[in-house]
Write an enzyme that holds these catalytic residues in place. Structure first.
Site, mmCIF file in Angstrom:
data_model
loop_
_atom_site.group_PDB
_atom_site.id
_atom_site.type_symbol
_atom_site.label_atom_id
_atom_site.label_comp_id
_atom_site.label_asym_id
_atom_site.label_seq_id
_atom_site.Cartn_x
_atom_site.Cartn_y
_atom_site.Cartn_z
ATOM 1 N N TYR A 34 5.079 86.230 82.096
ATOM 2 C CA TYR A 34 4.397 86.320 83.390
ATOM 3 C C TYR A 34 5.383 86.075 84.533
ATOM 4 C CZ TYR A 34 -0.066 86.482 80.941
ATOM 5 O OH TYR A 34 -1.112 86.851 80.132
ATOM 6 N N GLY A 141 -9.741 85.873 80.074
ATOM 7 C CA GLY A 141 -8.626 86.795 80.175
ATOM 8 C C GLY A 141 -7.806 86.920 78.904
ATOM 9 N N HIS A 146 -2.468 83.641 73.398
ATOM 10 C CA HIS A 146 -1.045 83.378 73.604
ATOM 11 C C HIS A 146 -0.522 82.321 72.627
ATOM 12 C CE1 HIS A 146 -0.137 85.898 76.979
ATOM 13 N NE2 HIS A 146 -1.127 85.417 77.693
ATOM 14 N N ARG A 175 -9.968 89.307 73.107
ATOM 15 C CA ARG A 175 -10.075 90.726 72.825
ATOM 16 C C ARG A 175 -10.641 90.926 71.413
ATOM 17 N NH1 ARG A 175 -7.898 95.135 75.175
ATOM 18 N NH2 ARG A 175 -6.557 93.933 76.581
ATOM 19 N N TYR A 194 -10.367 95.203 82.281
ATOM 20 C CA TYR A 194 -9.240 95.708 83.061
ATOM 21 C C TYR A 194 -9.659 97.031 83.672
ATOM 22 C CZ TYR A 194 -6.866 92.060 80.502
ATOM 23 O OH TYR A 194 -6.510 90.844 79.987
#
Length: 284
Positions: A34, A141, A146, A175, A194
């Site tokens: 990021y 999100g 992660h 997801r 998105y």
């Protein structure tokens, strides 16, 4: 002079995955992913208006149904949900492990006439940086993916559990990696999460230990994220092991769905103890 050089370096840095990007499977690497340039473009990917229209008041309604007032947004990103919840009257603290994302979130809040209370914190040590208890934690999100190490997933959920009030709730999304791993469906539709035009977010590589996504923007810039493809029932099991009893799982904000159809699963897990330990899950 040293600080100025560091700032300039951060502003101009590029994502670094090394010579073998498919071998980059370490939780802390999100800090290198990021970067400022990616954070500055993230809102093009989300499209705040499109995202607000697609999810409606789902999260606001769930939080109100559970009587939540004080909300910890532990994956604030560029601030979309922190801003929406604060506008809806919730008391929100915004947390993220990426200083670039937090800076963008703060700027987005200012544009909308509000000051976000931001905290830079890695979830693995959340209780070290967060004071008090919260009625709800949101981790949205696809951020939980992660984490590549199972022990760290246990640790993070324990951290979440510890900073929740006794009757608090955790809302965590992911997801639908089951569909990607099992080669079911047509891939992400980008109908709900998105929503940006002229932006592509697509899986570049998927195996049982890595989901590598490629993000291509209208200006030709390309970025990647490496994430762990967590299966739905595995995540629900982790939540149970952390102490959450009642877990409701929605598919693209719907109670009923076919397993491979949704782009995203949303888990709503209650900390409150009940005698009836049977959970409900509308998805089949």
């Amino acid at each position: 002079m040293g600080n100025e050089q560091n700032v300039a370096t951060m502003a101009n840095q590029e994502q670094e995955f090394g010579e073998e990007p498919l071998e980059v499977r370490e939780s802390g690497h999100y800090q290198d992913e990021y970067i400022k340039g990616f954070a500055e473009r993230w809102d093009d990917l989300i499209d705040w208006d499109g995202r607000a229209a697609s999810e409606g008041d789902f999260f606001i309604d769930v939080l109100r149904q559970h009587g939540a007032k004080h909300v910890l947004d532990v994956a604030a990103g560029t601030g979309f949900h922190s801003v929406r919840l604060q506008e809806a009257g919730f008391d929100v603290v915004s947390v993220d492990g990426s200083p670039n994302m937090l800076a963008k979130a703060f700027a987005n809040g200012r544009k909308r006439g509000m000051i976000l209370r931001t905290v830079h914190s890695d979830w693995r040590w959340l209780s070290r940086d967060i004071v008090g208890r919260y009625d709800a934690i949101i981790c949205l999100g696809n951020s939980f993916t992660h984490l590549f190490d199972e022990n760290q997933r246990h640790r993070v959920l324990a951290e979440f559990y510890s900073v929740l009030a006794h009757d608090g709730i955790l809302i965590l999304d992911q997801r639908n990696y089951d569909a990607l791993l099992d080669n079911q469906g047509d891939g992400p539709s980008h109908q709900y999460y998105y929503c940006g035009d002229d932006v592509k977010a697509e899986p570049e590589h998927v195996d049982e230990g890595l989901a590598r996504f490629r993000y291509t923007f209208a200006d030709g810039s390309v970025f990647h994220l490496n994430m762990f493809p967590l299966r739905r029932d595995y995540v629900r099991g982790l939540m149970r092991e952390a102490g959450f009893q009642q877990i409701d799982t929605y598919g693209d904000f719907q109670e009923s769905y076919k397993h491979y159809d949704p782009d995203f699963f949303i888990h709503v897990a209650q900390k409150a103890w009940t005698e009836d330990e049977e959970d409900q899950d509308g998805g089949q």
